[in-house]
Design a protein around this motif. Sequence first.
Motif: not given
Length: 65
Positions: A30-31, A33-41
């Motif tokens: 979960a953490a 995934g959230l980090w990866k979403i932040h990276h994509w942004k």
Amino acid sequence: MGAGQKIGHAAYQGPSVLKEIVYGLTLGLAAGGLWKIHHWKVQKQRKEFYRLLDEGVISVVREDE
């Protein structure tokens, strides 16, 4: 045997290793995934900035007043 001796008591057996592994994996994924979403942004914002810079829409040089 008395009536009190027939009642079973729930004994604490300590932490379940399998449960701890599953909880750890779940929280880690979960953490991550959230980090990866932040990276994509952030990556999307950076690409947009350099695209606008290449097109000349924006500049990093301050104009004289």
